[in-house]
Design an enzyme around this catalytic site. Structure first.
Site, mmCIF file in Angstrom:
data_model
loop_
_atom_site.group_PDB
_atom_site.id
_atom_site.type_symbol
_atom_site.label_atom_id
_atom_site.label_comp_id
_atom_site.label_asym_id
_atom_site.label_seq_id
_atom_site.Cartn_x
_atom_site.Cartn_y
_atom_site.Cartn_z
ATOM 1 N N GLY A 33 -1.308 56.266 13.817
ATOM 2 C CA GLY A 33 -0.158 55.466 13.388
ATOM 3 C C GLY A 33 0.033 55.535 11.727
ATOM 4 O O GLY A 33 1.203 55.732 11.607
ATOM 5 N N LYS A 203 -20.285 66.681 8.695
ATOM 6 C CA LYS A 203 -20.317 67.392 9.827
ATOM 7 C C LYS A 203 -19.015 67.826 10.506
ATOM 8 O O LYS A 203 -18.152 66.996 10.723
ATOM 9 C CB LYS A 203 -21.371 66.730 10.962
ATOM 10 N N LYS A 239 -14.375 76.771 7.041
ATOM 11 C CA LYS A 239 -15.058 76.957 8.451
ATOM 12 C C LYS A 239 -14.448 76.292 9.487
ATOM 13 O O LYS A 239 -14.180 76.624 10.661
ATOM 14 C CB LYS A 239 -16.440 76.065 8.070
ATOM 15 N N CYS A 398 6.123 30.121 14.924
ATOM 16 C CA CYS A 398 6.240 29.825 16.431
ATOM 17 C C CYS A 398 5.662 28.871 17.016
ATOM 18 O O CYS A 398 5.959 27.769 16.718
ATOM 19 C CB CYS A 398 5.726 31.179 17.126
ATOM 20 N N GLN A 402 5.906 24.640 16.409
ATOM 21 C CA GLN A 402 5.896 23.445 17.371
ATOM 22 C C GLN A 402 4.661 22.439 16.996
ATOM 23 O O GLN A 402 5.154 21.441 17.235
ATOM 24 C CB GLN A 402 5.595 24.066 18.849
ATOM 25 N N HIS A 524 9.714 34.797 14.510
ATOM 26 C CA HIS A 524 8.852 35.499 14.159
ATOM 27 C C HIS A 524 9.021 36.198 12.637
ATOM 28 O O HIS A 524 9.378 37.275 12.905
ATOM 29 C CB HIS A 524 7.874 36.437 15.016
ATOM 30 N N GLU A 526 7.515 37.515 10.389
ATOM 31 C CA GLU A 526 6.659 38.442 9.899
ATOM 32 C C GLU A 526 7.154 39.778 10.280
ATOM 33 O O GLU A 526 6.683 40.920 9.825
ATOM 34 C CB GLU A 526 5.184 38.325 10.249
#
Length: 556
Positions: A33, A203, A239, A398, A402, A524, A526
């Protein structure tokens, strides 16, 4: 900007976009992401119009019914889609909104195909994974490209190559590679180069096996992005290129970064965007990406002049991804204030009246996080009482809003049995109650108040001062609301409704008047915070925490 493309025909529709598919191997959580978002940012900074979509291999219709411990937070878009948290990264990096079309699950694909079959759409044919499921996946992969809005569509395939669940998506990519002209699509494969301490070296074998598994499924990657804790020597790049059939300059090093916001600059240094532009024959963009604003943000982030400690009180704090957008919003707001925000998490289940003061002492601000259910509910109530009574900057989101209403009703209005019908369905004082149109709903998924709703702010309030305008839109994800029967008593005692939905009269924001900063939102905030536009409520909350921290020093 004049971008030229070969317009091609797929499934009888004209498509003018270029397509990038991002797959992953060796292990999950490598950062597909972030790589997708970083590449998109670099292309956007060159003047191209870019969107990103996520295809998830789980059978849930969406992550809306998943426990946050299972899949992290559920990110909600403006149009009400409950989606994977990676869409939050896409929005935070690109500063553009995603939608329902940007997140597709196996569940959605099968649900659509089965519904079509029941309606007789396949004319009696035997419905199979190939071609019916893969055709539907391909249709969804091309959907955003057909809109005409985007020069480039990046598709992130969830899970790992080799997983049974991912096979139909990989097969669909294989088919699309044949359907599209050669320069109109490419595959980026993200792998891991583990460091073996005993051997003292990186590796390459896991990467070789991962590319082999992808090739066996009929897809040859064009670019390899190799996650590593140490720089990859040139001999090792040669490689990897030799054994994985890619050009050496298409072996891209992706080192662990100090912050995810460093990754676009690291990918620019590795010339990932240049390789993509050359392979896709993209024309019309600028020679170099304009990342000045991004670098300014990083400069503020890494050189703070202030520091505050904010308590994040919730029920899923053991998994940071459960509150991913909140954590990132604090990073954006902190940078805006040139302040380092140190987040200290608290399990609300472990907070009670006896321990609240000892646990939450020395904080400069307290945020009570969203959530569902009874567990940790009482701890959130006690946390809010402590913040209110001690004039500590408080922010509720949220369920946090409340709980703030219930705490005020219990301890200020003296309604001792005030609660939410979510916790006590038969309560006599439902300060928080279910909306009437929700009471008959029996299914859990996608049935809450979801997506963007308008909110009108009261002039003179802290919320209005933060936004600087009277009308806003914010994203919701909840089923219960403030009960307006109690609003008059609240406002008479100093807790005002500073944000109201103009269509329904529902309370969206409450704030305490005789408090330095006590604001709680039903929505919300955010979810809309980005690097370019930090959310105003988070910015003001951090500023209030800075002022509170300074006042403590002055008293000391």
């Amino acid at each position: 900007m004049n971008v030229t493309f070969a317009v091609h025909k797929t499934n009888s529709k004209l498509v003018a976009s270029k397509f990038i598919f991002v797959t992953g191997g060796v292990t999950s959580s490598l950062g597909k992401g972030i790589i997708s978002a970083s590449l998109a940012k670099l292309l956007q900074a060159r003047g191209f119009s870019v969107t990103i979509q996520k295809f998830d291999p789980y059978i849930n219709i969406d992550p809306g019914t998943l426990n946050p411990y299972e899949h992290g937070e559920c990110f909600v878009t403006d149009d009400g889609a409950e989606t994977d948290l990676d869409l939050g990264h896409y929005e935070r990096f690109l500063n553009t909104a995603t939608s329902q079309a940007n997140n597709v699950t196996t569940g959605k694909i099968y649900h659509h195909v089965i519904t079509q079959e029941r309606q007789g759409a396949y004319l009696g044919k035997t419905v199979q994974v190939v071609p019916h499921i893969t055709d539907e996946i391909k249709r969804r992969m091309l959907l955003l490209g057909e809109s005409g809005e985007f020069d480039v569509v990046i598709t992130e395939i969830g899970g790992c190559v080799g997983d049974i669940e991912s096979l139909p998506f990989i097969e669909s990519v294989r088919q699309l590679r044949w359907d599209l002209p050669p320069s109109d699509s490419l595959v980026i494969h993200l792998t891991l180069l583990p460091y073996l301490k005993a051997a003292g070296e990186l590796k390459t074998k896991p990467t070789q096996h991962s590319v082999k598994a992808l090739s066996e499924a009929g897809v040859q990657p064009d670019i390899l992005v190799c996650r590593s804790e140490y720089p990859i020597p040139m001999e090792m790049r040669k490689k990897i290129a030799l054994f994985c059939n890619v050009q050496i300059n298409s072996v891209i090093e992706s080192l662990d970064a100090e912050t995810i916001y460093d990754v676009p600059l690291l990918m620019k240094k590795e010339k990932l965007d240049e390789r993509v532009i050359k392979k896709l024959k993209l024309t019309g963009g600028t020679t170099d990406p304009d990342l000045d604003a991004w670098k300014e943000f990083l400069g503020r982030l890494k050189n703070p002049t202030e520091e505050v400690t904010i308590g994040l009180v919730g029920k899923y704090v053991e998994l940071p991804d459960a509150y991913k957008s909140i954590i990132e919003a604090f990073i954006h707001a902190g940078a805006q204030n040139e302040c380092k925000v140190k987040l200290k998490t608290f399990q609300s289940e472990h907070i009670d009246r006896e321990t609240v003061a000892s646990q939450l002492k020395n904080l400069d601000g307290i945020l009570v996080a969203p959530g569902f259910g009874q567990r940790g509910f009482d701890g959130k109530i006690e946390t809010i009482r402590y913040a209110r009574e001690n004039n500590i900057p408080f922010f509720g989101i949220c369920l946090g809003m409340q709980c703030a209403a219930i705490e005020f009703a219990r301890n200020v209005l003296n309604i001792k049995d005030a609660t939410s019908t979510e916790m006590e369905p038969e309560t006599k004082n439902p300060v928080i109650d279910m909306m009437e149109d929700q009471k008959e709903i029996t299914q859990m998924g996608g049935t809450m108040r979801l997506g963007a709703y308008v909110c009108e702010l009261k002039k003179g309030s802290k919320a209005f001062a933060a936004y600087g305008k009277p009308k806003i839109t914010e994203r919701h994800r909840h089923r219960y609301e403030f009960n307006n029967k109690y609003l008059k008593a609240f406002e008479e005692n100093g807790m005002i409704a500073s944000g109201i939905n103009p269509d329904t009269g529902l309370v969206e924001v409450i704030e305490l008047q005789n408090h330095p900063w006590f604001v709680a939102a039903q929505y919300h905030p955010e979810l809309k915070s980005t690097v370019q536009n930090p959310h105003p409520l988070f910015v003001k909350f951090v500023r209030a925490a800075i002022q509170y921290a300074k006042s403590k020093k002055n008293i000391a």
